[in-house]
Design an enzyme around this catalytic site. Structure first.
Site, PDB file in Angstrom:
ATOM      1  N   THR A  14       0.820  -1.209   0.000  1.00 15.88           N
ATOM      2  CA  THR A  14       0.000   0.000   0.000  1.00 15.88           C
ATOM      3  C   THR A  14       0.851   1.256   0.000  1.00 15.88           C
ATOM      4  OG1 THR A  14      -1.735  -1.177   1.208  1.00 15.88           O
ATOM      5  CG2 THR A  14      -1.849   1.215   1.231  1.00 15.88           C
ATOM      6  N   SER A  60       1.277  -7.555  -0.471  1.00 15.47           N
ATOM      7  CA  SER A  60       2.002  -8.533   0.342  1.00 15.47           C
ATOM      8  C   SER A  60       1.233  -9.837   0.532  1.00 15.47           C
ATOM      9  CB  SER A  60       2.376  -7.935   1.700  1.00 15.47           C
ATOM     10  OG  SER A  60       1.238  -7.696   2.507  1.00 15.47           O
ATOM     11  N   ASP A  94      -0.202  -6.609   5.153  1.00 16.31           N
ATOM     12  CA  ASP A  94      -0.919  -7.848   5.459  1.00 16.31           C
ATOM     13  C   ASP A  94       0.005  -8.951   5.970  1.00 16.31           C
ATOM     14  OD1 ASP A  94      -3.341  -6.750   4.844  1.00 16.31           O
ATOM     15  OD2 ASP A  94      -3.541  -7.721   2.884  1.00 16.31           O
TER      16      ASP A  94
END
Length: 325
Positions: A14, A60, A94
């Site tokens: 992100t 991820s 994540d």
């Protein structure tokens, strides 16, 4: 005094994502490369010099052995480079805890290694990426950080790899630490450690493996049946982590199937935090299980994979590794 020289290794996530709108909820991770990230960081006039290298440009959720293997090799190379003072890895949130823990288990305490991400994409209103990156530069440029293992920087806090976890699906303050909370507070202009370093001169706990074995996580639930264990074994599981109920428990038939699985079994918990202790609700000694202690299922899986890859398969020896901090 010269500014620290930091090598940034980009993997996507992100922090490198774009939504195409400041208020759009959806976005695409990994759209901004290492050079563009560093160009944005350059406008902040941080007390550091940078160079960047691209490892991956993914969310991820898609990270795995190929990216981990390349990332580890790049970090080892950076540690051997006298021109590099610290390493930053930009990463999706994540699975940041898994990457950080795997690296923490397999790197010596040579130079600061800091993972950093963002909960909002770069073009979102209130994006946290550049502040987190500036904070990561502050940590990676501090020589004292090298003796603390791999660190994760998010929302003005610094977490140790063994403690950190993503505890919320959204919001800039989504990360927590267990059993310790953050080990430091950080801003782009300040860094306050909460205790002394504990890794001075420590070598890597494990050698980097040639591959990681297949270890699934089975999440316990009411009414769970034992055939889930059989499915895992049929799929080639070389070890199993149980994300159990409460203290790492599951229905009786599941526990018995795990005891007969013929592969190492680690009991963790699906509960957000807390320790899973030996022989409390389940007779680990009789069944040959390992208690995950303070590690959640994701990190318990990483440690079990590394142990199996290192040729460690006796439950009592595995338990000693899970007991370590």
């Amino acid at each position: 005094m010269a500014h620290p020289h930091i090598r940034l290794l980009a993997t996507g996530g992100t922090i490198a994502g774009n939504a195409g709108s400041a208020i759009e909820r959806g976005y695409r991770p990994g759209q901004i490369g290492a050079d563009e990230l560093l160009a944005a960081a350059g406008s902040l006039k941080l007390a550091a010099t940078f160079e960047g290298r691209e490892i991956a440009a993914i969310g991820s959720q898609d990270i795995g052995w190929a990216q981990w293997n390349a990332l580890h090799a790049e970090i080892v190379s950076a540690m051997a480079d006298d021109a590099v003072d610290g390493i930053i890895v930009t990463h999706g949130t994540d699975t940041a805890e898994e990457t950080a823990f795997l690296l923490d288990l397999t790197l010596q305490a040579g130079k600061p290694v800091v993972l950093v991400g963002a909960m909002r994409p770069a073009d979102a209103v209130g994006s946290d990426g550049m502040r987190n990156l500036a904070n990561a530069a502050r940590v990676a440029g501090d020589p004292v950080a090298a003796a603390r293992g791999v660190l994760v920087v998010m929302s003005d806090q610094v977490f140790a790899a063994i403690d950190v976890r993503k505890a919320a699906t959204g919001g800039a303050e989504a990360f927590r630490g267990f059993p310790r909370g953050p080990v430091a507070s950080v801003t782009p202009t300040s860094l306050d450690w909460f205790g002394p370093p504990d890794r001075i001169g420590r070598e890597a706990r494990f050698a980097w493996p040639g591959a990681l074995p297949k270890v699934p996580i089975l999440t316990a639930y009411a009414g769970m049946e034992a055939d889930a264990v059989g499915c895992a074994l049929a799929g080639g599981a070389q070890g199993i982590v149980l994300a159990g109920l409460g203290q790492g428990n599951a229905a009786g038939p599941v526990i018995e199937a795990l005891a007969q699985a013929g592969v190492p079994v680690v009991r963790s918990t699906r509960v957000d935090q807390g320790s899973v202790d030996r022989n409390l609700e389940v007779d680990d000694d009789r069944r040959g299980f390992v208690a995950a202690r303070g590690l959640g299922p994701a990190k318990a899986r990483i440690l079990l994979q590394v142990l199996i890859a290192s040729g460690i398969d006796r439950p009592e020896t595995m338990q000693r590794e899970f007991d370590r901090r």
